[in-house]
Enzyme design. Structure first.
Site, short mmCIF file in Angstrom:
data_model
loop_
_atom_site.label_atom_id
_atom_site.label_comp_id
_atom_site.label_asym_id
_atom_site.label_seq_id
_atom_site.Cartn_x
_atom_site.Cartn_y
_atom_site.Cartn_z
N SER A 95 -10.03 11.70 7.28
CA SER A 95 -11.23 12.38 6.78
C SER A 95 -12.41 12.07 7.71
O SER A 95 -12.33 12.35 8.91
CB SER A 95 -11.48 11.96 5.33
OG SER A 95 -12.38 12.84 4.70
N HIS A 223 -6.14 15.86 -0.61
CA HIS A 223 -6.92 15.26 0.47
C HIS A 223 -6.48 13.82 0.75
O HIS A 223 -6.48 13.38 1.90
CB HIS A 223 -8.41 15.29 0.10
CG HIS A 223 -9.30 14.87 1.23
ND1 HIS A 223 -9.42 15.60 2.40
CD2 HIS A 223 -10.12 13.80 1.38
CE1 HIS A 223 -10.27 15.00 3.22
NE2 HIS A 223 -10.70 13.90 2.62
#
Length: 246
Positions: A95, A223
């Site tokens: 990320s 995610h």
């Protein structure tokens, strides 16, 4: 700042370990070095795994968090240079950590770069552009489903973690890719199959950000797919790292 302030090692390097591959891991926004303990355990037989501890959290909570991604990368590079053992270096970022790892790679020329759960740098992370306050920040964390809901509901804990979260989100929101030299190493791009942040059209442009090979790998999950897929990701990395990533 001492390299020891920035880098955490959780497991003994493999033996014989005269010049082991160093894998340096970069956590997500609001994350800490400890996120990579499971990955370190899986790779302890093939690599010396180090995780970056950003300032403003856990044992560095008294230090001001860095809210500029390029400045953060510069500080990490300064810590990594004296910590390198002379062997090959690989970088893994998840990320926000993928953007940090990429900017570090532009400065340090690693042997390999692994970027996880992140659009290509030239795309930017559009999902963060509209987050201007704590309510929006916390709502985004809940959507991503990677932070303990109890932690987000505890006012005392929020008081401790919000300064670092604000800085991290500001760093991502204001990051602007600048044309220039790109990493020459192979890049592997890892995504979760249900991660709305990383649809194919925003990760495909990672090809533009290396002069080496670029390969894409999708894993079941959102995610934070890495939490459930640590073993599979470790297998991918181990196959590379066992070769010495020359």
């Amino acid at each position: 700042m001492s390299p020891k302030s920035w880098l955490r090692g959780f497991h003994t390097a493999p033996e014989p370990a005269s010049r082991p591959v160093q894998l340096v891991c970069f956590p997500h926004a609001g994350g800490s070095a400890g996120y990579f303990v499971p990955l370190s355990a899986q790779l302890s037989g093939v690599s010396q795994v180090l995780a970056v501890q950003y300032p403003g959290r856990q044992d560095r909570w008294r230090e001001p968090a860095v809210d500029n991604l390029d400045e953060l990368a510069e500080q990490i590079v300064a810590a990594l240079r004296p910590a390198r053992n002379g062997g090959p270096l690989a970088l893994f970022g998840h990320s926000m950590g993928a953007l940090v790892a990429y900017e570090v790679a532009r400065r340090l020329a690693p042997a390999r770069l692994y970027v996880s759960g992140c659009p290509a740098p030239s795309r930017g992370v559009e999902a963060t552009k509209g987050i201007k306050d704590d309510a929006g920040l916390l709502a985004d964390l809940r959507r991503l489903n990677g932070t303990d809901a109890g932690l987000l509901a505890d006012p005392e804990m929020l008081e401790l973690i919000l300064p670092a979260l604000r800085a991290d989100y500001h760093a991502v929101r204001t990051y602007q890719w600048q044309p220039g030299s790109e990493p020459r190493c192979p890049v592997r791009v890892l995504t979760g199959s249900h991660d709305t942040r990383t649809p194919p059209h925003v990760v495909a442009d990672w090809r533009r950000h290396t002069t080496g090979e670029c390969h894409f790998h999708e894993y079941e999950g959102g995610h934070f797919y890495l939490t459930e897929q640590t073993g599979r990701v470790a297998d991918l990395l181990a196959a590379d790292l066992a070769q010495g990533v020359h």
